[in-house]
Design an enzyme around this catalytic site. Structure first.
Site, mmCIF file in Angstrom:
data_model
loop_
_atom_site.group_PDB
_atom_site.id
_atom_site.type_symbol
_atom_site.label_atom_id
_atom_site.label_comp_id
_atom_site.label_asym_id
_atom_site.label_seq_id
_atom_site.Cartn_x
_atom_site.Cartn_y
_atom_site.Cartn_z
ATOM 1 N N LEU A 6 -11.121 2.764 11.121
ATOM 2 C CA LEU A 6 -9.749 2.855 11.646
ATOM 3 C C LEU A 6 -9.087 1.470 11.702
ATOM 4 N N ILE B 100 -18.324 0.289 7.525
ATOM 5 C CA ILE B 100 -19.337 0.504 6.470
ATOM 6 C C ILE B 100 -20.277 -0.693 6.327
ATOM 7 N N SER C 45 -7.267 -2.032 0.557
ATOM 8 C CA SER C 45 -6.727 -1.492 -0.703
ATOM 9 C C SER C 45 -5.434 -2.140 -1.187
ATOM 10 N N THR D 203 -10.943 1.649 -9.223
ATOM 11 C CA THR D 203 -9.540 1.544 -9.625
ATOM 12 C C THR D 203 -9.396 1.036 -11.049
ATOM 13 N N ASP D 204 -8.285 1.411 -11.682
ATOM 14 C CA ASP D 204 -8.020 0.902 -13.038
ATOM 15 C C ASP D 204 -7.750 -0.607 -13.031
ATOM 16 N N GLU D 205 -7.463 -1.170 -11.835
ATOM 17 C CA GLU D 205 -7.131 -2.603 -11.771
ATOM 18 C C GLU D 205 -8.310 -3.487 -12.161
ATOM 19 N N TYR E 264 -8.138 -8.481 -4.700
ATOM 20 C CA TYR E 264 -8.453 -7.054 -4.495
ATOM 21 C C TYR E 264 -9.256 -6.501 -5.674
ATOM 22 N N SER F 175 -12.714 -7.832 -6.008
ATOM 23 C CA SER F 175 -13.681 -7.281 -5.050
ATOM 24 C C SER F 175 -14.096 -5.868 -5.478
ATOM 25 N N LYS F 176 -13.157 -5.093 -6.021
ATOM 26 C CA LYS F 176 -13.518 -3.734 -6.471
ATOM 27 C C LYS F 176 -14.440 -3.809 -7.697
ATOM 28 N N LEU G 89 4.302 0.772 -2.910
ATOM 29 C CA LEU G 89 5.645 0.864 -3.497
ATOM 30 C C LEU G 89 6.426 2.127 -3.099
ATOM 31 N N PRO H 242 12.918 -4.339 -2.024
ATOM 32 C CA PRO H 242 12.400 -5.564 -2.639
ATOM 33 C C PRO H 242 11.603 -5.297 -3.921
ATOM 34 N N GLY I 134 0.166 -13.622 -9.996
ATOM 35 C CA GLY I 134 -0.808 -13.014 -10.924
ATOM 36 C C GLY I 134 -0.518 -11.549 -11.220
ATOM 37 N N HIS I 135 0.740 -11.155 -11.117
ATOM 38 C CA HIS I 135 1.133 -9.744 -11.222
ATOM 39 C C HIS I 135 0.733 -9.114 -12.565
HETATM 40 P P1 NAD Z 1 -6.150 3.057 2.351
HETATM 41 O O1 NAD Z 1 -5.938 1.609 2.572
HETATM 42 O O2 NAD Z 1 -5.030 4.003 2.601
HETATM 43 O O3 NAD Z 1 -7.373 3.568 3.254
HETATM 44 C C1 NAD Z 1 -8.548 2.827 3.394
HETATM 45 C C2 NAD Z 1 -9.370 3.464 4.524
HETATM 46 O O4 NAD Z 1 -10.590 2.730 4.652
HETATM 47 C C3 NAD Z 1 -8.673 3.393 5.892
HETATM 48 O O5 NAD Z 1 -8.798 4.616 6.559
HETATM 49 C C4 NAD Z 1 -9.431 2.292 6.631
HETATM 50 O O6 NAD Z 1 -9.451 2.465 8.034
HETATM 51 C C5 NAD Z 1 -10.817 2.443 6.015
HETATM 52 N N1 NAD Z 1 -11.603 1.213 6.097
HETATM 53 C C6 NAD Z 1 -11.205 -0.044 5.774
HETATM 54 N N2 NAD Z 1 -12.213 -0.916 6.004
HETATM 55 C C7 NAD Z 1 -13.259 -0.191 6.473
HETATM 56 C C8 NAD Z 1 -14.574 -0.517 6.863
HETATM 57 N N3 NAD Z 1 -15.019 -1.773 6.838
HETATM 58 N N4 NAD Z 1 -15.394 0.471 7.273
HETATM 59 C C9 NAD Z 1 -14.958 1.761 7.324
HETATM 60 N N5 NAD Z 1 -13.708 2.118 6.968
HETATM 61 C C10 NAD Z 1 -12.878 1.163 6.545
HETATM 62 O O7 NAD Z 1 -6.694 3.191 0.867
HETATM 63 P P2 NAD Z 1 -6.409 4.335 -0.215
HETATM 64 O O8 NAD Z 1 -5.165 4.032 -0.927
HETATM 65 O O9 NAD Z 1 -6.632 5.642 0.402
HETATM 66 O O10 NAD Z 1 -7.613 4.024 -1.230
HETATM 67 C C11 NAD Z 1 -8.896 4.601 -1.037
HETATM 68 C C12 NAD Z 1 -9.832 4.095 -2.112
HETATM 69 O O11 NAD Z 1 -9.331 4.424 -3.399
HETATM 70 C C13 NAD Z 1 -10.015 2.572 -2.111
HETATM 71 O O12 NAD Z 1 -11.355 2.294 -2.390
HETATM 72 C C14 NAD Z 1 -9.124 2.095 -3.247
HETATM 73 O O13 NAD Z 1 -9.620 0.915 -3.807
HETATM 74 C C15 NAD Z 1 -9.214 3.265 -4.208
HETATM 75 N N6 NAD Z 1 -8.047 3.498 -5.089
HETATM 76 C C16 NAD Z 1 -6.794 3.591 -4.551
HETATM 77 C C17 NAD Z 1 -5.720 3.881 -5.392
HETATM 78 C C18 NAD Z 1 -4.300 4.027 -4.855
HETATM 79 O O14 NAD Z 1 -3.378 4.163 -5.641
HETATM 80 N N7 NAD Z 1 -4.090 4.021 -3.549
HETATM 81 C C19 NAD Z 1 -5.939 4.078 -6.763
HETATM 82 C C20 NAD Z 1 -7.230 3.950 -7.262
HETATM 83 C C21 NAD Z 1 -8.285 3.677 -6.403
HETATM 84 O O1 DAU Z 2 -3.794 1.002 -9.943
HETATM 85 C C1 DAU Z 2 -4.466 1.458 -8.807
HETATM 86 C C2 DAU Z 2 -4.102 0.596 -7.625
HETATM 87 O O2 DAU Z 2 -2.771 0.968 -7.263
HETATM 88 C C3 DAU Z 2 -5.045 0.755 -6.435
HETATM 89 O O3 DAU Z 2 -6.311 0.304 -6.798
HETATM 90 C C4 DAU Z 2 -4.532 -0.016 -5.222
HETATM 91 O O4 DAU Z 2 -5.346 0.245 -4.099
HETATM 92 C C5 DAU Z 2 -3.114 0.429 -4.924
HETATM 93 O O5 DAU Z 2 -2.589 -0.359 -3.878
HETATM 94 C C6 DAU Z 2 -2.232 0.287 -6.156
HETATM 95 O O6 DAU Z 2 -2.020 -1.107 -6.480
HETATM 96 P P1 DAU Z 2 -0.581 -1.654 -6.963
HETATM 97 O O7 DAU Z 2 -0.555 -3.096 -6.733
HETATM 98 O O8 DAU Z 2 -0.260 -1.166 -8.318
HETATM 99 O O9 DAU Z 2 0.347 -0.835 -5.914
HETATM 100 P P2 DAU Z 2 1.614 -1.290 -5.065
HETATM 101 O O10 DAU Z 2 2.172 -0.043 -4.466
HETATM 102 O O11 DAU Z 2 1.315 -2.416 -4.146
HETATM 103 O O12 DAU Z 2 2.611 -1.813 -6.165
HETATM 104 C C7 DAU Z 2 3.027 -1.015 -7.264
HETATM 105 C C8 DAU Z 2 3.937 -1.857 -8.133
HETATM 106 O O13 DAU Z 2 5.162 -2.080 -7.403
HETATM 107 C C9 DAU Z 2 3.390 -3.240 -8.449
HETATM 108 O O14 DAU Z 2 3.780 -3.586 -9.765
HETATM 109 C C10 DAU Z 2 4.072 -4.152 -7.443
HETATM 110 C C11 DAU Z 2 5.422 -3.474 -7.225
HETATM 111 N N1 DAU Z 2 6.020 -3.640 -5.875
HETATM 112 C C12 DAU Z 2 5.270 -3.301 -4.799
HETATM 113 C C13 DAU Z 2 5.767 -3.414 -3.518
HETATM 114 C C14 DAU Z 2 4.943 -3.049 -2.330
HETATM 115 C C15 DAU Z 2 7.320 -4.073 -5.739
HETATM 116 O O15 DAU Z 2 8.023 -4.370 -6.733
HETATM 117 N N2 DAU Z 2 7.831 -4.202 -4.480
HETATM 118 C C16 DAU Z 2 7.110 -3.912 -3.361
HETATM 119 O O16 DAU Z 2 7.629 -4.081 -2.229
#
Ligand code: NAD
Ligand code: DAU
Length: 352
Positions: free
Chosen positions: A36, A61, A86, A135-137, A160, A163-164, A200, A215, A291-292
């Site tokens: 949490l 974890i 994340s 993640t695809d990143e 990020y 680390s993944k 986003l 933004p 590094g975008h």
């Molecule tokens: P999120 O940030 O919404 O949720 C992360 C959850 O992990 C939260 O509930 C947080 O409390 C919990 N957490 C964080 N540190 C912890 C710890 N040390 N121990 C236990 N719980 C902990 O993330 P999300 O967007 O739901 O992403 C979930 C997973 O999917 C991540 O591993 C992320 O890398 C991966 N992923 C996300 C996306 C995306 O678009 N959001 C895409 C591809 C992969």
């Molecule tokens: O590709 C999968 C990944 O997608 C996951 O692994 C990550 O956990 C998840 O956060 C997401 O990463 P991105 O960096 O792609 O997502 P984000 O929503 O932060 O940004 C999406 C795009 O929008 C990115 O090119 C940055 C841009 N952006 C983002 C924010 C928050 C903006 O232009 N303005 C903003 O305020």
């Protein structure tokens, strides 16, 4: 009856996954382990909190004792590791916690699972699996052509994604060294209900509704490959049951859009359906992310061919469902954007 230890189940994708799984499968048990952090929210799980098949344990974890206890008190069949820091922007300003949770936390889970599941030298209880949600990143950035496949070399750029990628390599190492049954899934950008408004899509929805500036980093022509979260949950379910141990599966639905397109889509929907005073005048191009990555694009052929997965929600439908969800859940948004979020927003966006 299969028991799933789901980590990070109070976050965006984890909570959608738990809700999806309890709806889809009758005979399962889910233990949600979540620390949490700012991103975890038990309100997401209100609809299942009284389900006898579901339980919640607050734990980190990285905590060996707490995770071992869960394994000793339950016959865990699957670990599904969503728990992570994340958000890319947060990793740029504070990388350390990303190493701790995403790398050390994953290794701790691997150690606990290996010890609990072991029935001999590199032999495990039948049917167990460790699924690492990645993640695809980790593949880095694409030019205008081509897609990420499972054999694309890892080339992460942000703290990020590094680390993944490190976590992925440890999961692979535990398979290659100790034969621990595992899969790694690498998904593109998710969107849908319960996404924290630092990302986003929910950030832009919230700002448009509040007439705040939008933004857009740099020129806004960066491309992300968007997948509705339920389609991701379906893919993970299929990989757990059908994925070949040791394999990586990419998940994506060929939904590539520029960030500017996403922002304009949100503005237009809200202008036409909610508030005709909003418009593109709210867009503000701000300093680019360091590094975008320019473009992500997933080739999902492997999961389609091997497991028969396909995405069900086209972007046009998914984005409307998502905006409507945020409109209908203003209390949730209000709650998660009060307090700490305001400080985060100020730090990240003022003077940008
Ligand atoms: P999120 O940030 O919404 O949720 C992360 C959850 O992990 C939260 O509930 C947080 O409390 C919990 N957490 C964080 N540190 C912890 C710890 N040390 N121990 C236990 N719980 C902990 O993330 P999300 O967007 O739901 O992403 C979930 C997973 O999917 C991540 O591993 C992320 O890398 C991966 N992923 C996300 C996306 C995306 O678009 N959001 C895409 C591809 C992969
Ligand atoms: O590709 C999968 C990944 O997608 C996951 O692994 C990550 O956990 C998840 O956060 C997401 O990463 P991105 O960096 O792609 O997502 P984000 O929503 O932060 O940004 C999406 C795009 O929008 C990115 O090119 C940055 C841009 N952006 C983002 C924010 C928050 C903006 O232009 N303005 C903003 O305020």
């Amino acid at each position: 009856m299969k028991t799933y230890l789901v980590t990070g189940g109070a976050g965006f994708i984890g909570s959608n996954f738990i809700i999806y799984m309890l709806k889809k499968h009758k005979d399962i048990k889910i233990i949600n382990v979540d620390a949490l952090t700012y991103a975890g929210n038990l309100e997401n799980l209100k609809s299942v909190e009284n389900d006898p098949r579901y339980s919640f344990v607050q734990a980190d974890i990285c905590d060996r004792q707490a995770i071992n206890k869960l394994f000793s008190e339950n016959e865990v069949d699957y670990v599904v590791n969503f728990a992570a820091e994340s958000h890319v922007d947060r990793s740029i300003s504070d990388p350390d916690i990303f190493v701790k949770t995403n790398v050390l936390g994953t290794v701790n889970l691997l150690n606990c699972a290996r010890a609990a599941w072991s029935v001999g030298d590199d032999v495990y209880k039948p049917g167990v699996k460790f699924l690492q949600v990645s993640t695809d990143e980790v593949y880095g950035s694409l030019g205008p052509e081509g897609y990420f496949t499972e054999t694309t070399p890892l080339d992460p750029h942000s703290p990020y994604s590094s680390s993944k990628a490190s976590a992925d390599l440890f999961v692979k190492a535990y398979h290659d060294t100790y034969k621990l049954p595992m899969n790694i899934t690498r998904c593109s950008n998710n969107y849908g209900p319960y996404q924290f408004p630092e990302k986003l899509i929910p950030l832009m929805i919230n700002n448009v509704l509040n007439h705040k500036e939008l933004p857009v980093y740099g020129d806004g022509m960066q491309i992300r490959d968007w997948l509705y979260v339920e389609d991701h949950c379906k893919a993970i379910d299929m990989v757990i049951s059908g994925g070949k141990a040791g394999e990586v599966y990419n998940i994506g639905g060929h939904n590539e859009r520029t960030n500017l397109f996403i922002v304009k889509t949100i503005i237009n929907y809200i202008k036409e359906n909610v508030d005709d005073t909003v418009g593109e005048h709210l867009i503000r191009h701000v300093k680019d992310r360091k590094g975008h990555d320019r473009r992500y694009g997933i080739d999902p052929e492997k999961i389609k061919n091997e497991l028969g997965w396909y995405p069900e929600t086209p972007f046009e439908k998914g984005i409307v469902k998502t905006i409507k969800w945020y409109l209908e859940n203003r209390d949730w948004v209000e709650h998660v954007t009060s307090g700490e979020y305001q400080k985060y927003y100020e730090k990240m966006y003022s003077n940008r």
